[in-house]
Design a protein around this motif. Structure first.
Motif, PDB file in Angstrom:
ATOM      1  N   TRP A 332      -0.263 -10.606  -5.874  1.00 14.60           N
ATOM      2  CA  TRP A 332       0.035 -10.482  -7.307  1.00 14.60           C
ATOM      3  C   TRP A 332       0.111 -11.851  -7.976  1.00 14.60           C
ATOM      4  CZ3 TRP A 332       4.808  -6.650  -7.433  1.00 14.60           C
ATOM      5  CH2 TRP A 332       4.392  -5.395  -6.967  1.00 14.60           C
ATOM      6  N   SER A 333       0.633 -12.829  -7.263  1.00 14.05           N
ATOM      7  CA  SER A 333       0.868 -14.136  -7.880  1.00 14.05           C
ATOM      8  C   SER A 333      -0.428 -14.859  -8.240  1.00 14.05           C
ATOM      9  CB  SER A 333       1.737 -15.012  -6.976  1.00 14.05           C
ATOM     10  OG  SER A 333       1.044 -15.387  -5.811  1.00 14.05           O
ATOM     11  N   VAL A 334      -1.560 -14.407  -7.697  1.00 13.84           N
ATOM     12  CA  VAL A 334      -2.845 -15.060  -8.011  1.00 13.84           C
ATOM     13  C   VAL A 334      -3.871 -14.086  -8.579  1.00 13.84           C
ATOM     14  CG1 VAL A 334      -2.592 -16.981  -6.392  1.00 13.84           C
ATOM     15  CG2 VAL A 334      -3.564 -14.812  -5.579  1.00 13.84           C
ATOM     16  N   THR A 335      -3.435 -12.889  -8.928  1.00 19.23           N
ATOM     17  CA  THR A 335      -4.364 -11.868  -9.436  1.00 19.23           C
ATOM     18  C   THR A 335      -4.015 -11.560 -10.884  1.00 19.23           C
ATOM     19  OG1 THR A 335      -4.460 -10.938  -7.205  1.00 19.23           O
ATOM     20  CG2 THR A 335      -5.386  -9.609  -8.983  1.00 19.23           C
ATOM     21  N   ASP A 336      -4.949 -11.854 -11.783  1.00 16.46           N
ATOM     22  CA  ASP A 336      -4.666 -11.715 -13.214  1.00 16.46           C
ATOM     23  C   ASP A 336      -5.118 -10.377 -13.789  1.00 16.46           C
ATOM     24  OD1 ASP A 336      -7.398 -11.989 -13.189  1.00 16.46           O
ATOM     25  OD2 ASP A 336      -7.444 -13.836 -14.380  1.00 16.46           O
ATOM     26  N   SER A 337      -5.401  -9.415 -12.900  1.00 13.14           N
ATOM     27  CA  SER A 337      -5.796  -8.079 -13.343  1.00 13.14           C
ATOM     28  C   SER A 337      -5.106  -7.037 -12.471  1.00 13.14           C
ATOM     29  CB  SER A 337      -7.317  -7.911 -13.231  1.00 13.14           C
ATOM     30  OG  SER A 337      -7.692  -6.561 -13.382  1.00 13.14           O
ATOM     31  N   TYR A 338      -4.498  -6.051 -13.098  1.00 16.04           N
ATOM     32  CA  TYR A 338      -3.799  -4.999 -12.361  1.00 16.04           C
ATOM     33  C   TYR A 338      -4.745  -4.273 -11.421  1.00 16.04           C
ATOM     34  CZ  TYR A 338      -0.441  -1.211 -11.530  1.00 16.04           C
ATOM     35  OH  TYR A 338       0.422  -0.318 -10.943  1.00 16.04           O
ATOM     36  N   GLU A 339      -5.973  -4.054 -11.877  1.00 19.61           N
ATOM     37  CA  GLU A 339      -6.938  -3.255 -11.109  1.00 19.61           C
ATOM     38  C   GLU A 339      -7.393  -3.954  -9.830  1.00 19.61           C
ATOM     39  OE1 GLU A 339      -7.101  -3.815 -14.394  1.00 19.61           O
ATOM     40  OE2 GLU A 339      -6.403  -1.796 -14.958  1.00 19.61           O
ATOM     41  N   LYS A 340      -7.197  -5.256  -9.734  1.00 21.55           N
ATOM     42  CA  LYS A 340      -7.714  -6.008  -8.582  1.00 21.55           C
ATOM     43  C   LYS A 340      -6.684  -6.151  -7.450  1.00 21.55           C
ATOM     44  CE  LYS A 340     -10.904  -8.806 -11.357  1.00 21.55           C
ATOM     45  NZ  LYS A 340     -11.210 -10.183 -11.835  1.00 21.55           N
ATOM     46  N   ALA A 341      -5.494  -5.588  -7.629  1.00 19.42           N
ATOM     47  CA  ALA A 341      -4.449  -5.736  -6.604  1.00 19.42           C
ATOM     48  C   ALA A 341      -3.940  -4.372  -6.178  1.00 19.42           C
ATOM     49  CB  ALA A 341      -3.303  -6.584  -7.148  1.00 19.42           C
ATOM     50  N   ALA A 367       6.874  16.887   0.250  1.00 20.04           N
ATOM     51  CA  ALA A 367       6.741  15.587  -0.396  1.00 20.04           C
ATOM     52  C   ALA A 367       5.836  15.695  -1.620  1.00 20.04           C
ATOM     53  CB  ALA A 367       6.156  14.572   0.579  1.00 20.04           C
ATOM     54  N   VAL A 368       6.219  14.964  -2.650  1.00 25.89           N
ATOM     55  CA  VAL A 368       5.393  14.808  -3.842  1.00 25.89           C
ATOM     56  C   VAL A 368       5.144  13.311  -3.986  1.00 25.89           C
ATOM     57  CG1 VAL A 368       5.223  15.153  -6.328  1.00 25.89           C
ATOM     58  CG2 VAL A 368       6.450  16.827  -4.916  1.00 25.89           C
ATOM     59  N   ALA A 369       3.880  12.907  -4.085  1.00 23.14           N
ATOM     60  CA  ALA A 369       3.576  11.475  -4.113  1.00 23.14           C
ATOM     61  C   ALA A 369       2.433  11.188  -5.073  1.00 23.14           C
ATOM     62  CB  ALA A 369       3.222  10.979  -2.713  1.00 23.14           C
ATOM     63  N   GLU A 370       2.447   9.960  -5.568  1.00 22.55           N
ATOM     64  CA  GLU A 370       1.348   9.494  -6.415  1.00 22.55           C
ATOM     65  C   GLU A 370       1.158   8.008  -6.179  1.00 22.55           C
ATOM     66  OE1 GLU A 370       3.991   8.819 -10.493  1.00 22.55           O
ATOM     67  OE2 GLU A 370       2.638  10.544 -10.342  1.00 22.55           O
ATOM     68  N   ASP A 371      -0.025   7.518  -6.535  1.00 26.98           N
ATOM     69  CA  ASP A 371      -0.345   6.115  -6.331  1.00 26.98           C
ATOM     70  C   ASP A 371      -0.931   5.550  -7.617  1.00 26.98           C
ATOM     71  OD1 ASP A 371      -0.841   3.976  -3.979  1.00 26.98           O
ATOM     72  OD2 ASP A 371      -2.482   3.875  -5.440  1.00 26.98           O
ATOM     73  N   PRO A 372      -0.419   4.428  -8.114  1.00 28.68           N
ATOM     74  CA  PRO A 372      -0.906   3.876  -9.381  1.00 28.68           C
ATOM     75  C   PRO A 372      -2.344   3.389  -9.323  1.00 28.68           C
ATOM     76  CG  PRO A 372       0.608   2.351  -8.324  1.00 28.68           C
ATOM     77  CD  PRO A 372       0.671   3.624  -7.546  1.00 28.68           C
ATOM     78  N   ASP A 373      -2.851   3.151  -8.103  1.00 31.30           N
ATOM     79  CA  ASP A 373      -4.231   2.686  -7.941  1.00 31.30           C
ATOM     80  C   ASP A 373      -5.175   3.807  -7.522  1.00 31.30           C
ATOM     81  OD1 ASP A 373      -3.165   0.022  -8.290  1.00 31.30           O
ATOM     82  OD2 ASP A 373      -2.516   0.120  -6.197  1.00 31.30           O
TER      83      ASP A 373
END
Length: 474
Positions: A332-341, A367-373
């Motif tokens: 995260w500290s070197v990735t300037d786009s949410y979609e790339k991490a 279980a109920v689960a989701e993933d932001p990516d």
């Protein structure tokens, strides 16, 4: 220093109230007027240097998670405490005055005092409060407020100020005392079976943590990385080739230490619920109750790799997850786009997290689960048998045996008897969204059973979320 770097990547997980530099038996600034020579003193500027490096990656970090504090906020909240000598607490300092004000504020929430060095600056703040209020009408009210407010998580007693002052004058303050297990996320890691050390090895750490991960992670110290720390003893300069030559058990870029990190990893809200009760166990280890205000980490978890019960395994069992999580944040500290991490999936349990059941009853959890990516998710359920009060009753005799050896510095262990039940609950379909199991018929009213649900994504570095479900027997 390494723990401070990791903390900065996790600073979004807490409401940070302050950073106070203090001394310990391992480092102090000295006092020329009193003839006290400094010992392993690395100065005070390194914290501000780290904040400067944090500032360079701050814009990226806040893309990936809410709550990261602004760099100027960190600077303003960093204070210098009692640093002249081991246990020095006679003087009021910037740090002790700051803590005093914090301890007396009107915020009703628990305040976690993460004690990575000595408790002396905390003790000085408390002593200042005692001196000001002891002979006033408000004294009992002040004592009650502070006793309910403070939780001091101690990484080893690194001076005598807790024993000689806090424990005597403030015995009702809540203390979580890690006297041994932290060593295993520190200099004792080479004592482990290799199965728990795979993400402490140099090749993995260099690739996933240090190399090409920005200015803050460049400061993260690894064996033989060329890092030289002004003020440190020469024989402790682990970044040098000379150290590697004298210690051939290490490879270049191997893990050095983060012995203080369990104190704040304990606070991460990851579904393991360790903040509810230190006896539950989580990223900061698992603890036994000494009395209603004191917990120590002398309880044992079964290590399937060594086939022994070990106190340190209450912490070691999370190493893979901790390191992968750390690596994601380094990205995260070197990735300037949410979609790339990669980012954490989230799991919940349809039936809830606190259930009641009868002996012999079959329980089914969904279980109920989701993933932001939108990653593919896998599931795993397991029974944390050692955390059960049901199990605890069956091992009380053994507990008395191993507690006699609790003074050991690095390790508290016990051999497993051949006929000993390691896990007495069989899970059905534990690698699916839905798991079933039967409450043992021998369970008694009030017994608890801890079931952990996990969801894991399929990112390049796999991330995990947990949900602990506690079943109380009717």
């Amino acid at each position: 220093m390494n723990s401070m770097i990791r903390f900065m990547l996790y600073s979004n997980e807490v409401d940070l109230e302050g950073i106070v530099l203090t001394s310990s038996t391992y480092h102090f600034a000295g006092n020329e007027k009193k003839g006290i020579e400094p010992y392993r003193w690395t100065g005070t500027e390194w914290i501000y240097d780290f904040i400067d490096k944090y500032e360079q990656v701050y814009s990226n970090l806040k893309i990936h998670a809410d709550g990261y504090p602004a760099p100027d906020y960190l600077r303003n909240k960093t204070k210098i405490g009692n640093i002249t000598n081991v246990g020095a607490m006679e003087k009021k300092t910037e740090g002790s005055r700051f803590l005093k004000k914090l301890f007396l504020d009107n915020d009703p929430r628990k305040l976690y005092v993460q004690t990575w060095g000595g408790t002396n600056t905390t003790a000085r703040a408390l002593k200042s409060i005692e001196e000001e209020y002891k002979n006033t009408e408000r004294w009992k009210e002040i004592q009650k407020t502070i006793n309910q407010k403070l939780v001091i998580y101690i990484i080893l007693d690194q001076d005598d100020s807790y024993k000689n002052y806090i424990a005597k004058k403030w015995p009702e303050i809540q203390i979580i005392n890690d006297r041994s297990n932290f060593w295993h996320f520190a200099y004792a890691w080479k004592l482990h079976s290799p199965e728990v050390n795979r993400f402490l090895q140099g090749d993995w750490l260099y690739k996933n943590i240090k190399n090409n991960h920005g200015p803050l992670m460049e400061e993260y110290a690894l064996m033989g990385d060329g890092n030289y720390i002004e003020g440190e003893l020469f024989e402790e300069q682990r970044g040098t080739d000379k150290y590697l030559e004298k210690n051939p058990q290490y490879n270049r870029y191997d893990f050095i230490s983060e012995g203080d990190s369990p104190s704040f990893l304990y606070l991460v809200k990851n579904g393991l619920r360790s903040m509810e009760d230190p006896t539950y166990g989580g990223w900061g280890g698992r603890f036994s109750v000494v009395n209603e205000n004191l917990w120590k980490n002398d309880v044992l978890d079964y290590n399937p790799h060594s086939k022994r019960y070990e106190a340190e395994y209450t912490l070691m069992r999370w190493f893979d997850d901790l390191q992968r999580d750390f690596a994601a944040r380094a990205d995260w500290s070197v990735t300037d786009s949410y979609e790339k991490a990669n980012h954490h999936p989230e799991i919940s349990v349809k039936e809830g997290i606190d259930l009641k059941a009868d002996p012999g009853e079959t329980i089914t959890l969904h279980a109920v689960a989701e993933d932001p990516d939108d990653d593919h998710l896998s599931f795993n359920w397991w029974h944390y048998a050692e955390a059960d009060s049901y199990r605890e009753a069956k091992t009380e005799k053994n507990k008395k045996v191993y507690n006699r050896n609790s003074g050991l510095l690095f390790s508290i262990t016990r051999e497993v008897k051949e006929d000993e039940i390691i896990d007495n609950i069989e899970l059905q379909n534990e690698e699916t969204k839905t798991v079933s199991f039967t409450v043992p018929k021998g369970a008694e009213s009030g017994d608890t059973i801890h079931i952990i649900g996990e969801v894991i994504d399929d990112g390049e570095i796999k991330l995990k979320d947990y949900q602990r479900v506690i079943i109380t027997v009717r």
